[in-house]
Design an enzyme around this catalytic site. Structure first.
Site, PDB file in Angstrom:
ATOM      1  N   SER A  30      -8.246 -53.650  19.951  1.00 47.90           N
ATOM      2  CA  SER A  30      -7.725 -52.385  19.434  1.00 47.90           C
ATOM      3  C   SER A  30      -7.730 -51.294  20.502  1.00 47.90           C
ATOM      4  O   SER A  30      -8.615 -51.257  21.362  1.00 47.90           O
ATOM      5  CB  SER A  30      -8.585 -51.924  18.249  1.00 47.90           C
ATOM      6  OG  SER A  30      -8.261 -50.599  17.861  1.00 47.90           O
ATOM      7  N   TYR A  49      -1.872 -48.066  19.604  1.00 49.00           N
ATOM      8  CA  TYR A  49      -1.557 -46.900  18.790  1.00 49.00           C
ATOM      9  C   TYR A  49      -0.714 -45.972  19.663  1.00 49.00           C
ATOM     10  O   TYR A  49      -1.078 -45.686  20.810  1.00 49.00           O
ATOM     11  CB  TYR A  49      -2.825 -46.170  18.355  1.00 49.00           C
ATOM     12  CG  TYR A  49      -3.549 -46.808  17.201  1.00 49.00           C
ATOM     13  CD1 TYR A  49      -2.875 -47.144  16.026  1.00 49.00           C
ATOM     14  CD2 TYR A  49      -4.920 -47.069  17.281  1.00 49.00           C
ATOM     15  CE1 TYR A  49      -3.552 -47.732  14.968  1.00 49.00           C
ATOM     16  CE2 TYR A  49      -5.592 -47.653  16.212  1.00 49.00           C
ATOM     17  CZ  TYR A  49      -4.900 -47.983  15.068  1.00 49.00           C
ATOM     18  OH  TYR A  49      -5.564 -48.568  14.014  1.00 49.00           O
ATOM     19  N   THR A  66       1.080 -50.941  16.294  1.00 53.05           N
ATOM     20  CA  THR A  66       0.788 -50.553  14.911  1.00 53.05           C
ATOM     21  C   THR A  66       1.741 -49.448  14.481  1.00 53.05           C
ATOM     22  O   THR A  66       1.819 -48.397  15.115  1.00 53.05           O
ATOM     23  CB  THR A  66      -0.663 -50.085  14.762  1.00 53.05           C
ATOM     24  OG1 THR A  66      -1.532 -51.196  15.016  1.00 53.05           O
ATOM     25  CG2 THR A  66      -0.929 -49.556  13.355  1.00 53.05           C
ATOM     26  N   LYS A  83       3.051 -54.406  13.763  1.00 46.51           N
ATOM     27  CA  LYS A  83       2.060 -54.535  12.686  1.00 46.51           C
ATOM     28  C   LYS A  83       2.175 -53.363  11.704  1.00 46.51           C
ATOM     29  O   LYS A  83       2.327 -52.222  12.119  1.00 46.51           O
ATOM     30  CB  LYS A  83       0.648 -54.566  13.275  1.00 46.51           C
ATOM     31  CG  LYS A  83      -0.481 -54.695  12.258  1.00 46.51           C
ATOM     32  CD  LYS A  83      -1.824 -54.766  12.976  1.00 46.51           C
ATOM     33  CE  LYS A  83      -2.976 -54.958  12.013  1.00 46.51           C
ATOM     34  NZ  LYS A  83      -3.236 -53.738  11.207  1.00 46.51           N
ATOM     35  N   HIS A  93      -2.630 -52.154   6.421  1.00 43.98           N
ATOM     36  CA  HIS A  93      -3.768 -51.634   7.198  1.00 43.98           C
ATOM     37  C   HIS A  93      -5.087 -51.892   6.455  1.00 43.98           C
ATOM     38  O   HIS A  93      -5.998 -51.067   6.460  1.00 43.98           O
ATOM     39  CB  HIS A  93      -3.610 -50.134   7.479  1.00 43.98           C
ATOM     40  CG  HIS A  93      -4.149 -49.719   8.812  1.00 43.98           C
ATOM     41  ND1 HIS A  93      -3.378 -49.616   9.943  1.00 43.98           N
ATOM     42  CD2 HIS A  93      -5.406 -49.385   9.213  1.00 43.98           C
ATOM     43  CE1 HIS A  93      -4.107 -49.226  10.963  1.00 43.98           C
ATOM     44  NE2 HIS A  93      -5.351 -49.088  10.556  1.00 43.98           N
TER      45      HIS A  93
END
Length: 381
Positions: free
Chosen positions: A107, A130, A156, A252, A276
């Site tokens: 992440s 992100y 994402t 995603k 999520h």
């Protein structure tokens, strides 16, 4: 406790070993947590056909996800603050995944950095992005993922603004914990966790501190993060990212057929059907309930994966039967990590593999790549 036999066993052990604020961070959803619960509950509505007197020998769970070989159709999903479940958590989970033969996704909001994970792995891992307002930071982040030889970028799409998670607010969640009485009491009851954390220097967001503009220490991180999620993010940005990255890309956070078609139009290699983990729009449908519709809409154009609610090998099999090429697990491996460190992540994968293998056999099948809706006794969605 005897050897954990289920993901629930690992969850119970993690609850006793991880400070409440970090366990709750992993084990929570937005608002009423209705979508979080539906992600799990809707799997139980799917029933399997039991078959007998068929050859169950020589079974295989091996498959590919975006062209990469995998020991089974499971990847470790990107999870924020993994390194707060256990010291150096991302590094330990990545090593466990590599040894097991499944993809690991790091992440953006990890505790261990891209470089940390690259230093302890020998095979390429995936990196989740992100998209922040600071596009210069995004470019540098992608460049670092390239330098680490990450084999896929997972973008994402469903965190343009942050859903409210009541448990995190009530617990005063922060990494590292803030010096409050509540935090001190939580830590005092978890001495082993504290000793492990004292043995590592990785206690903040390793991909951000020292890399983002004007974020040189933890005190400046909170304000930067609060301002950086971009509510204007659009499909044009996804195309820019794809061109900048130049490699395999997964989108995603797809939960609607129209969005799935738009994602396929970008030329991405795969999408992940996901809400999520129930942490964004409470009241949205479960991921598994939307999977068949999205497979029908775009399954002939793009690889479809699913994330959310998977707690067993049976859940993996049901998802594959409904058209998922791969599944992604977040909470299950976090429970394992919090419970037993690297050994617990391996235990998570072993539990899922055993349940998947036995269930596939009892459905009369020997090869995961031959699984389809024919193994299902009903279609509740």
């Amino acid at each position: 406790m005897s050897k954990p036999l289920t993901i629930a066993d690992l969850k119970n052990l993690a609850r006793r070993r991880v400070p409440k604020m970090f366990f709750d961070y992993a084990d929570s959803g937005a608002w009423t947590e209705g979508t979080y619960r539906a992600n799990e509950e809707d799997f139980s509505r799917i029933k399997l056909r039991q078959r007998v007197l068929v050859d169950m020998t020589n079974r295989t769970l091996e498959t590919t996800m975006i062209g990469e070989k995998a020991a089974m159709p499971v990847a470790l999903a990107p999870t924020g603050m993994t390194g707060m479940q256990h010291a150096d958590g991302e590094m330990l989970a990545a090593k466990a995944a590599e040894e097991f033969g499944v993809p690991f996704t790091l992440s953006t909001m990890s505790i261990c950095s891209i470089e940390d994970v690259a230093s302890v792995t020998t095979k390429p891992f995936w990196f989740q992005l992100y998209v922040m307002k600071d596009r210069g930071f995004v470019e540098r982040l992608i460049g670092r993922a390239k330098a680490a030889k990450c084999s896929a970028l997972v973008v994402t799409a469903d965190l343009q603004i942050l859903g409210q998670r009541h448990k995190d607010l009530r617990n005063g969640l922060a990494a590292p914990p803030k010096p409050t009485l509540s935090a001190a009491l939580q830590l005092a009851t978890r001495p082993r966790w504290c000793l492990e954390m004292l043995g590592t220097k990785r206690r903040g967001f390793g991909n951000i501190v020292g890399h983002a503009s004007n974020v040189s220490d933890l005190s400046s991180l909170g304000a930067w993060t609060a301002e950086q999620f971009d509510p204007r993010l659009s499909w044009d940005d996804i195309r820019w990212i794809k061109d900048l990255w130049g490699g395999r890309m997964i989108i995603k956070g797809i939960l609607d057929e129209e969005d799935a078609r738009a994602a396929a139009d970008t030329g991405a290699d795969a999408i992940i059907v996901s809400n999520h983990g129930g942490r964004q729009l409470d009241g949205a449908p479960s991921s598994i309930s939307m999977l068949p519709r999205i497979v029908e809409a775009v399954g002939d154009r793009i690889e479809v994966h699913v994330d959310g609610g998977i707690r067993s090998g049976q859940d993996v099999l049901k998802a594959v039967a409904l058209g998922a090429r791969g599944t992604h697990i977040g909470r299950p491996f976090l429970y394992g990590l919090g419970a037993m460190g690297k050994e617990g992540v391996t235990a998570t994968l072993e539990i899922i593999r055993k349940e998947l293998d036995i269930t596939m056999a009892l459905c009369g099948k020997r090869d995961i790549q031959h699984i389809d809706r024919n193994i299902l006794a009903n279609m509740p969605f």
